[in-house]
Enzyme design. Sequence first.
Site, PDB file in Angstrom:
ATOM      1  N   GLU A 104       0.820  -1.206   0.000  1.00  0.00           N
ATOM      2  CA  GLU A 104       0.000   0.000   0.000  1.00  0.00           C
ATOM      3  C   GLU A 104       0.855   1.258   0.000  1.00  0.00           C
ATOM      4  O   GLU A 104       1.929   1.294   0.589  1.00  0.00           O
ATOM      5  CB  GLU A 104      -0.939  -0.015   1.208  1.00  0.00           C
ATOM      6  CG  GLU A 104      -1.937  -1.168   1.111  1.00  0.00           C
ATOM      7  CD  GLU A 104      -2.921  -1.242   2.266  1.00  0.00           C
ATOM      8  OE1 GLU A 104      -4.078  -1.574   2.008  1.00  0.00           O
ATOM      9  OE2 GLU A 104      -2.533  -0.985   3.416  1.00  0.00           O
ATOM     10  N   CYS A 117       3.428   8.617   1.260  1.00  0.00           N
ATOM     11  CA  CYS A 117       3.959   7.661   2.240  1.00  0.00           C
ATOM     12  C   CYS A 117       4.237   6.348   1.504  1.00  0.00           C
ATOM     13  O   CYS A 117       3.319   5.694   0.998  1.00  0.00           O
ATOM     14  CB  CYS A 117       2.922   7.475   3.350  1.00  0.00           C
ATOM     15  SG  CYS A 117       3.436   6.311   4.595  1.00  0.00           S
ATOM     16  N   CYS A 124       6.809  -6.829   7.426  1.00  0.00           N
ATOM     17  CA  CYS A 124       7.867  -6.288   8.278  1.00  0.00           C
ATOM     18  C   CYS A 124       8.327  -7.386   9.236  1.00  0.00           C
ATOM     19  O   CYS A 124       7.521  -8.219   9.647  1.00  0.00           O
ATOM     20  CB  CYS A 124       7.327  -5.097   9.082  1.00  0.00           C
ATOM     21  SG  CYS A 124       8.626  -4.170   9.931  1.00  0.00           S
ATOM     22  N   CYS A 128       6.661  -4.803  16.052  1.00  0.00           N
ATOM     23  CA  CYS A 128       6.256  -3.793  17.043  1.00  0.00           C
ATOM     24  C   CYS A 128       4.824  -4.135  17.470  1.00  0.00           C
ATOM     25  O   CYS A 128       3.971  -4.448  16.630  1.00  0.00           O
ATOM     26  CB  CYS A 128       6.340  -2.383  16.461  1.00  0.00           C
ATOM     27  SG  CYS A 128       8.035  -1.950  15.993  1.00  0.00           S
ATOM     28  N   CYS A 131       1.492  -2.377  15.797  1.00  0.00           N
ATOM     29  CA  CYS A 131       1.482  -2.080  14.358  1.00  0.00           C
ATOM     30  C   CYS A 131       0.799  -3.197  13.565  1.00  0.00           C
ATOM     31  O   CYS A 131       1.105  -4.381  13.744  1.00  0.00           O
ATOM     32  CB  CYS A 131       2.914  -1.894  13.875  1.00  0.00           C
ATOM     33  SG  CYS A 131       3.016  -1.526  12.114  1.00  0.00           S
ATOM     34  N   CYS A 350      -1.204   5.790   9.951  1.00  0.00           N
ATOM     35  CA  CYS A 350       0.038   5.145  10.416  1.00  0.00           C
ATOM     36  C   CYS A 350      -0.254   3.798  11.050  1.00  0.00           C
ATOM     37  O   CYS A 350      -1.118   3.692  11.918  1.00  0.00           O
ATOM     38  CB  CYS A 350       0.710   5.970  11.505  1.00  0.00           C
ATOM     39  SG  CYS A 350       1.206   7.569  11.012  1.00  0.00           S
TER      40      CYS A 350
HETATM   41  N1  SAH Z   1       9.571   0.723  10.407  1.00  0.00           N
HETATM   42  C1  SAH Z   1       9.537   2.171  10.385  1.00  0.00           C
HETATM   43  C2  SAH Z   1       8.330   2.706   9.627  1.00  0.00           C
HETATM   44  C3  SAH Z   1       7.055   2.256  10.240  1.00  0.00           C
HETATM   45  S1  SAH Z   1       5.544   3.083  10.160  1.00  0.00           S
HETATM   46  C4  SAH Z   1       9.533   2.666  11.815  1.00  0.00           C
HETATM   47  O1  SAH Z   1       9.418   1.869  12.737  1.00  0.00           O
HETATM   48  O2  SAH Z   1       9.674   3.874  12.010  1.00  0.00           O
HETATM   49  C5  SAH Z   1       5.699   4.733  10.590  1.00  0.00           C
HETATM   50  C6  SAH Z   1       5.260   5.132  12.003  1.00  0.00           C
HETATM   51  O3  SAH Z   1       3.931   4.701  12.343  1.00  0.00           O
HETATM   52  C7  SAH Z   1       6.179   4.547  13.040  1.00  0.00           C
HETATM   53  O4  SAH Z   1       6.535   5.516  13.962  1.00  0.00           O
HETATM   54  C8  SAH Z   1       5.300   3.507  13.668  1.00  0.00           C
HETATM   55  O5  SAH Z   1       5.753   3.167  14.934  1.00  0.00           O
HETATM   56  C9  SAH Z   1       3.950   4.189  13.657  1.00  0.00           C
HETATM   57  N2  SAH Z   1       2.834   3.268  13.882  1.00  0.00           N
HETATM   58  C10 SAH Z   1       2.810   1.931  13.664  1.00  0.00           C
HETATM   59  N3  SAH Z   1       1.612   1.419  14.011  1.00  0.00           N
HETATM   60  C11 SAH Z   1       0.848   2.452  14.441  1.00  0.00           C
HETATM   61  C12 SAH Z   1      -0.500   2.556  14.887  1.00  0.00           C
HETATM   62  N4  SAH Z   1      -1.314   1.507  14.935  1.00  0.00           N
HETATM   63  N5  SAH Z   1      -0.952   3.781  15.235  1.00  0.00           N
HETATM   64  C13 SAH Z   1      -0.161   4.857  15.138  1.00  0.00           C
HETATM   65  N6  SAH Z   1       1.115   4.826  14.703  1.00  0.00           N
HETATM   66  C14 SAH Z   1       1.622   3.630  14.355  1.00  0.00           C
END
Ligand code: SAH
Length: 377
Positions: A104, A117, A124, A128, A131, A350
């Site tokens: 996406e 974006c 991934c 985390c 996520c 995000c």
């Molecule tokens: N792997 C990279 C990019 C990930 S996504 C990283 O970790 O930075 C970009 C941002 O969205 C990151 O800060 C991630 O932690 C955040 N994110 C992931 N899941 C989320 C959620 N459910 N709600 C809000 N932010 C989220």
Amino acid sequence: MKLPVTDIAANEASIENLMGHDRQALEQYFISIGEKPFRAAQVLKWVHQQGVYNFSDMTNLSKSLRTNLAGKVSFRTPEIIKDQVSEDGTRKWLLRLQDGNSIETVFIPESGRGTLCISSQVGCTLNCSFCATARQGFNRNLTSAEIIGQLRLANQLLVNEDSQRPVTNVVMMGMGEPLLNYDNVVQAMQLMQEDFAYGLSKRRITLSTSGLLPEMSRLSRDCAVSLAVSLHAPDDELRNELVPINRKYPIKELMQACREYTKGLPHQKITFEYVMLEGVNDTDAHARKLAKVVANVPCKINLIPFNPFTDSGYRSSSMSRINRFRDILMQKGIITVTRKTRGDEIDAACGQLAGKFTDRTQRTLRLQHQQSTGDIL
Ligand code: SAH
């Protein structure tokens, strides 16, 4: 709506795809076939600025070169299979890759700018806890062609609709951890900066990482774009739980690496991303601790209201809690902004990006097993 299509002959998987070649790589290619290196600039302009993929339409190349290239190499992007627009104008494209996986890409229009974006991996590996991409598992890295192809497609579509150049900023914040796909991501970011392609300055490209220290230091030498770091917790105990890579690269070393990153870039600030999880990391004490942790890093903090997804187990902090948290940080002199949630009703916010792909890590299966039996596989 008419979607851009790549030329049909070019869709044959067997033909080498030059879409991800930056200027240097393309110059090398032309030299290798006995052509002058300046052909690279000509072709880059056709492909990335004019949206022309067919060699037969590249009129400043000699006829014999055009014939020679056609059938040997091509320029291909992923294919758009779904195009959704949310009420606030955020747009999400589901893109199919040649191997059948999908990813996406999200476009966020704001007054005076448009941010794209971009995803860097199919899934991934980092896991985390908050996520949605993590839940899907991991399949593979995207090629540089698939990464830059997202920008090519978005620009072309939006230009066709608005007759102006719409993508002014890129954030490497889609699916995946960009620094775990280092070479392809850097090559794509070189193309983003290339005058004959997109001409974006380093400041307009932001890479978001969960904090891979060796790659952060490599990046500062190779391609020092703006850096966002997913911090999400002010101490190792909590960060180990939310962002498991912290066990390998703990906060103290991460802060040191962030300081190093900004050294060569006097006007650059690291953006620390901090997802606001109700009752988990959002108390006044967390805010005060966070202020101390980042005190010696030139930075700003981006508070992200948690975007929910099925069975996440988390809830977002309330707006009043987020505001209070922000005020504490501001009182300590740290620039803090709350990220506006965009496109959440089409799952484009995000952490909501998922795509469709085969999970090679079998994480989904393991999670289902764990939930139904309580055992960890
Ligand atoms: N792997 C990279 C990019 C990930 S996504 C990283 O970790 O930075 C970009 C941002 O969205 C990151 O800060 C991630 O932690 C955040 N994110 C992931 N899941 C989320 C959620 N459910 N709600 C809000 N932010 C989220």
